[in-house]
Structure formats: structure tokens, C-alpha cells
Design a protein around this motif. Structure first.
Motif, short mmCIF file in Angstrom:
data_model
loop_
_atom_site.label_atom_id
_atom_site.label_comp_id
_atom_site.label_asym_id
_atom_site.label_seq_id
_atom_site.Cartn_x
_atom_site.Cartn_y
_atom_site.Cartn_z
N ASP A 56 28.37 47.93 28.67
CA ASP A 56 27.77 47.42 29.89
C ASP A 56 27.98 45.91 29.96
N GLY A 57 28.28 45.43 31.14
CA GLY A 57 28.46 44.00 31.35
C GLY A 57 29.84 43.48 30.99
N ALA A 58 30.74 44.36 30.59
CA ALA A 58 32.08 43.92 30.16
C ALA A 58 32.95 43.55 31.36
N TRP A 59 33.90 42.68 31.08
CA TRP A 59 35.03 42.45 31.98
C TRP A 59 36.20 43.25 31.43
N LEU A 60 36.63 44.25 32.18
CA LEU A 60 37.76 45.09 31.76
C LEU A 60 39.04 44.45 32.28
N LEU A 61 39.95 44.12 31.35
CA LEU A 61 41.18 43.40 31.68
C LEU A 61 42.37 44.31 31.43
N ALA A 99 29.19 50.45 33.70
CA ALA A 99 28.49 49.29 34.28
C ALA A 99 29.24 48.01 33.96
N ILE A 100 30.53 47.95 34.35
CA ILE A 100 31.31 46.75 34.09
C ILE A 100 30.91 45.65 35.08
N THR A 101 31.09 44.41 34.66
CA THR A 101 30.84 43.26 35.53
C THR A 101 32.05 42.94 36.38
N GLY A 102 33.24 43.03 35.78
CA GLY A 102 34.44 42.65 36.51
C GLY A 102 35.66 43.40 36.02
N PHE A 103 36.69 43.39 36.86
CA PHE A 103 37.97 44.03 36.55
C PHE A 103 39.06 42.99 36.79
N GLY A 104 39.86 42.72 35.75
CA GLY A 104 40.87 41.68 35.83
C GLY A 104 42.27 42.21 35.61
N VAL A 105 43.25 41.57 36.25
CA VAL A 105 44.64 42.00 36.20
C VAL A 105 45.55 40.78 36.11
N GLU A 106 46.82 41.03 35.78
CA GLU A 106 47.82 39.97 35.74
C GLU A 106 48.59 39.87 37.06
N VAL A 136 31.15 44.99 41.67
CA VAL A 136 31.98 44.64 40.51
C VAL A 136 33.01 43.60 40.97
N TYR A 137 33.09 42.48 40.27
CA TYR A 137 33.95 41.38 40.68
C TYR A 137 35.41 41.63 40.30
N GLY A 138 36.30 40.97 41.02
CA GLY A 138 37.73 41.03 40.71
C GLY A 138 38.22 39.71 40.14
N LEU A 139 39.27 39.78 39.33
CA LEU A 139 39.87 38.60 38.72
C LEU A 139 41.37 38.86 38.61
N THR A 140 42.18 37.99 39.20
CA THR A 140 43.61 38.28 39.32
C THR A 140 44.49 37.17 38.75
N GLN A 141 45.76 37.51 38.61
CA GLN A 141 46.81 36.60 38.14
C GLN A 141 46.43 35.95 36.81
N LEU A 142 46.02 36.79 35.87
CA LEU A 142 45.63 36.31 34.55
C LEU A 142 46.85 36.08 33.66
N ALA A 143 46.64 35.28 32.64
CA ALA A 143 47.69 34.96 31.67
C ALA A 143 47.15 35.15 30.26
N ASN A 144 48.07 35.32 29.32
CA ASN A 144 47.77 35.30 27.89
C ASN A 144 46.83 36.41 27.42
N LEU A 145 46.82 37.53 28.12
CA LEU A 145 45.98 38.64 27.65
C LEU A 145 46.47 39.17 26.31
N GLY A 146 47.73 38.95 25.99
CA GLY A 146 48.25 39.38 24.70
C GLY A 146 47.64 38.64 23.52
N GLU A 147 46.96 37.53 23.77
CA GLU A 147 46.30 36.78 22.70
C GLU A 147 44.88 37.26 22.45
N LEU A 148 44.42 38.22 23.23
CA LEU A 148 43.06 38.74 23.08
C LEU A 148 43.08 40.03 22.29
N PRO A 149 42.05 40.25 21.45
CA PRO A 149 41.90 41.57 20.83
C PRO A 149 41.44 42.58 21.88
#
Length: 259
Positions: A137-142, A183-190, A217-230
Motif C-alpha cells: 500500500d502506498g507504493a509507486w509502481l514503476l 492501494a498504490i499511490t502512483g504509476f510511473g513510466v519511461e 492514483v497519480y501518474g509519473l512519466t518520462q522517467l530515467a535510470n529505473l535500471g539503477e533501482l532494485p
């Protein structure tokens, strides 16, 4: 004085036990922006007009006037961006605690290399949870797709084909499942938007916007460097402008990651 969670984090940053990863694409006049077909109005790319630059107009300072859309570059989508969320929050109304939370990365780079229009499914989400645990709950799913490699080439980034743009994103069932079952907070994409390029032809059209923004649920777009995240274990910080009546905002997004 006993350590607190904040001092422990500061110590971890100072010792490089935790690193800061910038998830933001550079914003310039060359940043790709969404292209809608006629008769729809399009957002402008970033442009700027110099007010002064250490000259007679301002001998000791430099500053400019910017023109850009709310949804330009790495940006935040507020619920009121979409008709299903029209009675929801504007950007300024978002509780600040929701802008900091756990990040969960679902990796579909290999699938998108084979199929640039790959659609994330409910089966994909179930498989992810079987391997990595329930999305908290509360996660941002990327959604990591490798699309950031195209970010400096507008043609490749927007990837318009004869039948419209070909970019990855969730299918309708996955968007509905995320809106209703977790119950995610946001959904992010590249990519340029949270929906797949073909989503205008889905039922309903643009299901990520329709279902997620409609559910707050919020949106987040044009992300970078997701490969550096676990996959799990990172903390995301999302910092849009506190824009009154804003449907969205260019955003600096950062992640705190165990080194």
C-alpha cells in the motif's frame, strides 16, 4: 543523543550507504512532447525568452521567461487531468506525504525489445507478486521498459507508425486491477504518457488515465535510470510544482537506493 530515523538516513547518505538516483529526464527545447492527432490541441514544447543576461537589462543577473505545457518532459499527472478525476485533486492539493513512498519496479525490458507495443497484463502483475511479494500500500509502481534509451530522439521516442504511436503500457484489465485491487499511490513510466501508444483504441480509451486518475492514483512519466533501482527497497521522492488548479507539472523525481 540517540539516533533517529532521519539522522540514520543522513549518516547513510554521508557514508554512501544510500545513494540518490535522479529519475528525471533533462528538460530542454529538444525534449519530446506528446503529439495528438487533429482536431485535438497539442501542448507546446519548452521555449524560453531571455529577460536579461548580465547586460543592460539586468547587469548582475540572468533570467528567462519559460513557456511549456503542464505535461512536458518528466511530469506528474494529477487526478483532475482526466475527466474521470475531474472532482479530485489538483497538483497543489496533493498531500505531501504521498509524494514520498516506496518504489516498486516491474521490469519488462526484454518483452519491449521484442515488441515495442508490449502491454502489461494482470498475469504479469500476478507473476511479479509471486516472485517479489505483494505490491505494498502506498507504493509507486514503476514500469521499466528500456524506453529511456530513446529519450534524446523524438522520432524514436514517440515512435509513430501508420496506425498511431507504438509504445508500451498497461492493457485495460491491468490498469483496472491496479486501480481497484491494490492501494498504490502512483504509476510511473519511461514513455511520454502512462498509457500505451495504442490505448486510444481500447475500451475504455486510455485506461491508465481513465481508471488510475479516476481512482486518485497519480501518474509519473518520462522517467530515467529505473535500471539503477532494485525491484523493491528504494524510496521515491516526487516533487511537482505546487500549482493551484494544475492538472500536471514538470517534476524532479529522485530515488534513495541502498548502495
Amino acid at each position: 543523543m540517540s539516533a533517529t530515523p532521519v539522522t540514520a538516513l543522513l549518516d547513510a547518505l554521508a557514508s554512501a550507504a544510500v545513494k540518490v538516483v535522479d529519475l528525471t529526464q533533462p528538460l530542454s527545447e529538444r525534449t519530446p512532447v506528446l503529439q495528438l492527432p487533429p482536431p485535438f490541441e497539442n501542448t507546446p514544447p519548452l521555449s524560453r525568452r531571455t529577460l536579461s543576461r548580465y547586460d543592460d537589462r539586468g547587469p548582475m543577473w540572468a533570467w528567462s521567461v519559460l513557456e511549456l505545457g503542464e505535461h512536458t518532459g518528466t511530469h506528474f499527472d494529477a487526478p483532475i487531468h482526466w475527466v474521470t478525476g475531474r472532482d479530485g485533486e489538483d497538483v497543489a492539493s496533493v498531500p505531501p506525504a504521498k509524494l514520498v513512498g516506496p518504489a516498486v519496479v516491474i521490469d519488462k525490458v526484454a518483452e519491449v525489445e521484442r515488441n515495442p507495443g508490449y502491454l502489461l497484463t494482470v498475469d504479469d502483475l500476478h507473476a511479479h507478486e509471486r516472485e517479489h511479494g505483494r505490491i505494498p500500500d502506498g507504493a509507486w509502481l514503476l514500469l521499466r521498459t528500456g524506453w529511456e534509451s530513446r529519450a534524446t530522439d523524438a522520432e524514436a521516442f514517440l515512435n509513430a507508425g501508420p496506425d498511431g504511436p507504438v509504445t508500451p503500457g498497461p492493457d485495460g484489465a491491468a490498469a483496472l486491477w491496479l486501480a481497484n485491487e491494490r492501494a498504490i499511490t502512483g504509476f510511473g513510466v519511461e514513455t511520454v504518457g502512462t498509457d500505451a501508444g495504442a490505448a486510444g483504441g481500447f475500451d475504455p480509451p486510455f485506461p491508465a488515465h481513465t481508471h488510475l486518475l479516476g481512482a486518485g492514483v497519480y501518474g509519473l512519466t518520462q522517467l530515467a535510470n529505473l535500471g539503477e533501482l532494485p525491484v523493491t527497497g528504494a524510496l521515491i521522492v516526487v516533487a511537482p510544482l505546487k500549482l493551484v488548479d494544475g492538472t500536471g507539472s514538470p517534476t524532479r523525481a529522485l530515488a534513495l537506493v541502498p548502495a
